[in-house]
Design a protein around this motif. Sequence first.
Motif, PDB file in Angstrom:
ATOM      1  N   UNK A 255      -7.689  45.836 -33.160  1.00 10.86           N
ATOM      2  CA  UNK A 255      -8.764  46.265 -32.273  1.00 10.86           C
ATOM      3  C   UNK A 255      -9.640  45.065 -31.950  1.00 10.86           C
ATOM      4  N   UNK A 256      -9.596  44.644 -30.682  1.00  8.88           N
ATOM      5  CA  UNK A 256     -10.432  43.520 -30.264  1.00  8.88           C
ATOM      6  C   UNK A 256     -11.333  43.926 -29.091  1.00  8.88           C
ATOM      7  N   UNK A 257     -11.589  45.228 -28.976  1.00  8.79           N
ATOM      8  CA  UNK A 257     -12.402  45.725 -27.882  1.00  8.79           C
ATOM      9  C   UNK A 257     -13.811  45.139 -27.917  1.00  8.79           C
ATOM     10  N   UNK A 258     -14.360  44.879 -26.740  1.00  4.55           N
ATOM     11  CA  UNK A 258     -15.750  44.450 -26.612  1.00  4.55           C
ATOM     12  C   UNK A 258     -16.656  45.641 -26.314  1.00  4.55           C
ATOM     13  N   UNK A 259     -16.052  46.816 -26.180  1.00  2.00           N
ATOM     14  CA  UNK A 259     -16.800  48.034 -25.902  1.00  2.00           C
ATOM     15  C   UNK A 259     -17.510  48.494 -27.175  1.00  2.00           C
ATOM     16  N   UNK A 260     -18.831  48.394 -27.181  1.00  2.03           N
ATOM     17  CA  UNK A 260     -19.594  48.713 -28.383  1.00  2.03           C
ATOM     18  C   UNK A 260     -19.418  50.165 -28.810  1.00  2.03           C
ATOM     19  N   UNK A 261     -19.299  51.068 -27.859  1.00  2.00           N
ATOM     20  CA  UNK A 261     -19.128  52.484 -28.197  1.00  2.00           C
ATOM     21  C   UNK A 261     -17.807  52.706 -28.926  1.00  2.00           C
ATOM     22  N   UNK A 262     -16.737  52.112 -28.418  1.00  4.47           N
ATOM     23  CA  UNK A 262     -15.437  52.279 -29.067  1.00  4.47           C
ATOM     24  C   UNK A 262     -15.424  51.559 -30.410  1.00  4.47           C
ATOM     25  N   UNK A 263     -16.020  50.388 -30.485  1.00  5.46           N
ATOM     26  CA  UNK A 263     -16.136  49.684 -31.769  1.00  5.46           C
ATOM     27  C   UNK A 263     -16.773  50.575 -32.819  1.00  5.46           C
ATOM     28  N   UNK A 264     -17.916  51.161 -32.470  1.00  5.21           N
ATOM     29  CA  UNK A 264     -18.651  52.005 -33.419  1.00  5.21           C
ATOM     30  C   UNK A 264     -17.857  53.249 -33.784  1.00  5.21           C
ATOM     31  N   UNK A 265     -17.166  53.813 -32.803  1.00 12.08           N
ATOM     32  CA  UNK A 265     -16.378  55.021 -33.037  1.00 12.08           C
ATOM     33  C   UNK A 265     -15.242  54.743 -34.016  1.00 12.08           C
ATOM     34  N   UNK A 266     -14.485  53.672 -33.781  1.00 11.93           N
ATOM     35  CA  UNK A 266     -13.394  53.320 -34.687  1.00 11.93           C
ATOM     36  C   UNK A 266     -13.929  53.003 -36.082  1.00 11.93           C
TER      37      UNK A 266
END
Length: 436
Positions: A57-68
């Motif tokens: 997971x290298x997403x820059x999307x803070x919402x998805x980061x927090x969710x994962x």
Amino acid sequence: MDRVTIIGSGVAGFGAAYKLHALGRKSVMYEKENYIGGNAASFNNEGFIFDVGPHISFTKNQRIQSFFAKNVNNKYETLQARVNNYWKKYWIKHPAQCNLYGLPKDMVVDILLDFIHACKKEHGEINNYEEWLIASYGETFAKTFPMQYGQKFHTAKAINMTTDWVGVRLYQPDLKEVLGGALSSDTPDVHYVNHFRYPSQGGFVSYLKPLPSITDLHYGYELIEIDHAHKELKFSNNKSNSYCDIISSLPLPDLIPMIKDVPQKVMDACKQLACTTCLLVNIALDRSDISDAHWTYFYDKDISFTRLSFPHMQSPCNVVHGTGSIQAEVYYSSKYRPLNITLNQCRDHVISDLKKCGYIRGSDKILFCQAKTIPYANIIFDHNRKQALKIVHGFLDKIGIHSCGRYGEWGYLWSDESFISGENAAMKIIDDKGRE
């Protein structure tokens, strides 16, 4: 009938379920296997955890980061990506186009001259990936590196591909960067993946493990027919169910033939959609000092694998203590590179090439070795894709089937993008209901 039906329990399917749950809508999910995850699944083999292909997971999307992060109780590894390349026994920092130091002098000179010429030249309209590569990097580099790797990874030649998928995936340096990387090995990290996260335990699928509770999940339900006129689904276990609204994350070439009364034009278009098949070889060794890189790209035609990754470097819990693991990817496609070897032959070729490249030593003990087929791997962005996809998606929209995920959108989606794709499919249903 008041529940939204979701086909497939991969990242996109759970993206849809999550959005529906957040908006107070119920869903029912059908999964043909007895486990969740689809191509994001993970398996424990004798204490060695391997994902279905490399996943981080290298997403820059803070919402998805927090969710994962929340889904794994904030128990994840944060790693600075180390990536390199292998070409004719040379080890090259990634991306190679601005890390030429150490390559044969004559080749470096030719690459630099071509690159400078390409920078000054007016290239006109770019019609395919080959033209884009030559315009971006010059002919010598383009033909030696990305065109060779691209054919191993996509199976199609660069001239047969569009550039719709490129985005940030191929770094475009300026002349100063190229010259600096030719004169010194001390270069900045410019790969689009700089840091990544990975669950500390259980493999990549751990990011999804809390999600079955938000939907009514049924395992062992392999869809075999969709009667859209009567809104009925039939499964291989001889069961059938009605639906009102439906979201599918199935690969389009599997989904379309399941639908009753599909127009021939749509069937013909679906047959034009190309995708690679990955032969995955998972190996565990009795030592952990196998590689300095988290993953490595291979350009040589006589090396069977296209890319190697090392699961034990993503989390120490992926292996038995003191051991290491390797995951090798070998690509084929029915359209451009038909499969011509068995799994056992592929496994043997991979082991032989790992020895040739120095990954497996004569004193090493192979603790685990498994070869498996991943029928759908990477979408091939050839020149038939865009028009064929327009026809297929137009038909699905007409009959009310919302297709999502990498194989539903038929695009180059990463895991966060696949999750959002599922959310978007759910929102489309909600919005459509709101307009009724």
